[in-house]
Design an enzyme around this catalytic site. Structure first.
Site, mmCIF file in Angstrom:
data_model
loop_
_atom_site.group_PDB
_atom_site.id
_atom_site.type_symbol
_atom_site.label_atom_id
_atom_site.label_comp_id
_atom_site.label_asym_id
_atom_site.label_seq_id
_atom_site.Cartn_x
_atom_site.Cartn_y
_atom_site.Cartn_z
ATOM 1 C CG MET A 1 -2.020 -1.026 1.050
ATOM 2 S SD MET A 1 -3.165 -0.705 -0.081
ATOM 3 C CE MET A 1 -4.341 0.040 0.818
ATOM 4 C CB CYS A 2 2.538 3.612 0.589
ATOM 5 S SG CYS A 2 3.873 2.438 1.518
#
Lengths: 301, 227
Positions: A1-2
């Site tokens: 993600m991020c």
């Protein structure tokens, strides 16, 4: 993600709102990266001046920062001013005193971690969701021409400030990354031979260092990113800032999400569209998905 | 005609209300305002209702759709109409990656462009894209029809099993085991039917057809580079 949020203003009348707008973008991306948050803000030009952003150990604050600035003034013979934000402090001084200040910090204050250096850029990063970090550092009050933020979900290494983005490996240069590089160890070795220093084992820091090296060798930001397409292997969406520039690059497979929007007033990047929904004029913006393996770059003169 | 404003109503509440609809419901036309790019709007519908969404949506909008018509008056994020079973999903603007992924049936109409991997692993869905599609579209497609009025990006139909891929514009490159085919009357009539159901006025004779060369169905040592 991020999550990644980037905002590059074309219209100077929005500059007082830069921090507030970026904060809103990052908060929308909190679910993509709740572990740590960081941002780089490019403030007003100050020719002849330099800034170092340092992170102080736990318990450091106004008093510790003041003591460092006083010591630096005495050691360098130049007036060093200090502003404290959260656990960070921004030291300002004439450009010619910067190297002496860095040497002073390394020798006398090894506990103070150097986060960024430059004429305009300040970087702040901390553990926690973006709303918490933005509030602790008063992001909403920050002004400038462009800014890049990152919300990190730590998947392969610990939740530490050292692992938080943006990474900076050169004056007024920063990079945020969503993805993972597979050849970063080999590239790091090459870059070390070229004289670059790295503070972490993080793959994203290598990408930042790679661009710093290419630009040091004379490439423009856009040219450096073109070269990165050949030399960096792995998954990435990069958003990169320089003193006057802002750029985006996705790898040829482009698995990591990216959406951009542009109006006459600004260019914005978000990992997801919802990050852009609070920007002024978004309803009429040209919204597009950056193509794989294509460099997008903007410069402000 | 229920109106739901997502700036006031939680998204889960909307989806729960839509899931609760019975086939004979009288609440057949829903309006959703202020989607603001939220994910998973109107997923898992299983009733013959129409849901109009007034703005841009995030990931997985109208996923797993069955029977319903979902109309997005804006752009859509990743995984639009993923695994659709039946019904119709329309997007006026652009769609991000993997639109119509793994869809088994129904009709997906994208007015603007679709990004990479449009129709990845499609299994019977019909997809019409008014603009162009990105790289790796119809990757591992198994059944259904992809119609592109604009251009197709790199590696169209890579590792395709079966499916009809109609492109009116240019194709940057074909993926492994995808080849151009001479359309039969049956192919033309299938294309005309899909265009008509999509409400798109285009001449079927302007499209080129691409499909499976069927060379990767069984292991052959000469194809080892393509596996």
């Amino acid at each position: 993600m991020c999550g990644i949020a980037g905002l590059f203003l074309k219209d100077t009348s929005l500059e007082p709102s830069l921090g507030r707008l970026l904060g809103g973008m990052m908060i929308e991306l909190g679910d993509r990266g709740p572990d740590s948050s960081g941002f780089a803000v490019y403030g007003a030009p100050a020719p002849g001046q330099a800034k170092l952003t340092i992170r102080l150990p736990d318990g450091g604050g106004q008093h510790a920062a003041r003591a460092i600035a006083d010591g630096a003034t005495a050691a360098t013979g130049h007036a060093v001013e200090v502003r404290v934000r959260g656990t960070h402090a921004v030291l300002s001084m004439p450009e010619e005193a910067r190297d002496a200040l860095r040497a002073f910090l390394a020798a006398r204050h090894p506990e103070a971690h150097l986060v960024s250096s430059g004429e305009r850029m300040e970087i702040f990063k901390d553990i926690g969701r973006p709303e918490v970090v933005a509030d602790a550092y008063d992001l909403a009050a920050m002004q400038g021409s462009h800014a890049i933020g990152h919300t990190r979900m730590a998947t392969e290494s610990a939740v530490t400030i050292d692992g938080a983005h943006p990474f900076s490996t050169g004056d007024d240069q920063c990079l945020v990354h969503n993805g993972s590089l597979s050849n970063h160890n080999a590239v790091r070795r090459t870059l070390k031979r070229e004289g670059l220093a790295f503070e972490t084992e993080n793959d994203s820091e290598v990408a930042a260092g790679y661009l710093t090296w290419r630009m040091r060798e004379g490439a423009s930001l856009a040219q450096a990113l073109e070269q990165a397409l050949s030399d960096l292997d792995g998954f990435y969406t990069f958003v990169v800032g320089t003193r006057t520039g802002f750029a985006v690059l996705r790898d040829p497979i482009a698995c990591k999400p990216a959406v951009m929007a542009e109006t006459d007033q600004w260019v914005a990047f978000g990992s997801e569209y919802r990050a852009l929904t609070g920007l002024p004029g978004i309803e009429a913006a040209r919204v597009f998905e950056p193509e794989p393996a294509t460099v997008y770059a903007w410069e402000r003169t | 005609m229920p109106d739901v404003d997502l700036s006031e109503t939680p998204l889960r509440e909307l989806n729960r209300a839509l899931h609760a609809l019975e086939p004979g419901t009288n609440e057949t036309h829903w309006h959703v305002a202020n989607p603001a790019g939220r994910h998973s709007i109107a997923v898992g519908l299983d009733a013959p209702v129409t849901v109009e969404i007034g703005g841009n949506v995030g990931y997985y909008c109208a996923g797993m759709n069955k029977h319903a018509t979902v109309h997005v008056r804006g752009n859509a994020g990743v995984g639009l109409a993923e695994n659709m079973m039946s019904g119709v999903v329309r997007v006026d603007g652009d769609a991000s990656q993997a639109a119509g992924a793994t869809g088994r049936g129904g009709l997906l109409v994208i007015g603007g462009n679709a990004s990479g991997r449009c129709g990845i692993s499609m299994k019977g869905i019909d997809i019409v894209v008014g603009g162009s599609v990105g790289p790796m579209s119809a990757f591992m497609a198994q059944a259904g029809t992809l119609v592109v009025l604009g251009d197709a990006g790199e590696a169209l139909g890579d590792s395709i099993y079966e499916a009809r891929l109609f492109v009116r514009g240019t194709v940057k490159s074909l993926g492994a085991d995808c080849e151009e085919k001479t359309p039969t009357d049956e192919d033309r009539s299938i294309l005309a039917d899909v265009l008509s159901r999509a409400g798109v006025a285009a001449d079927p004779s302007e499209f080129r057809l691409y499909g499976s060369a069927r060379r990767l169905y069984h292991f052959h040592v000469d194809n080892v580079d393509a596996y």
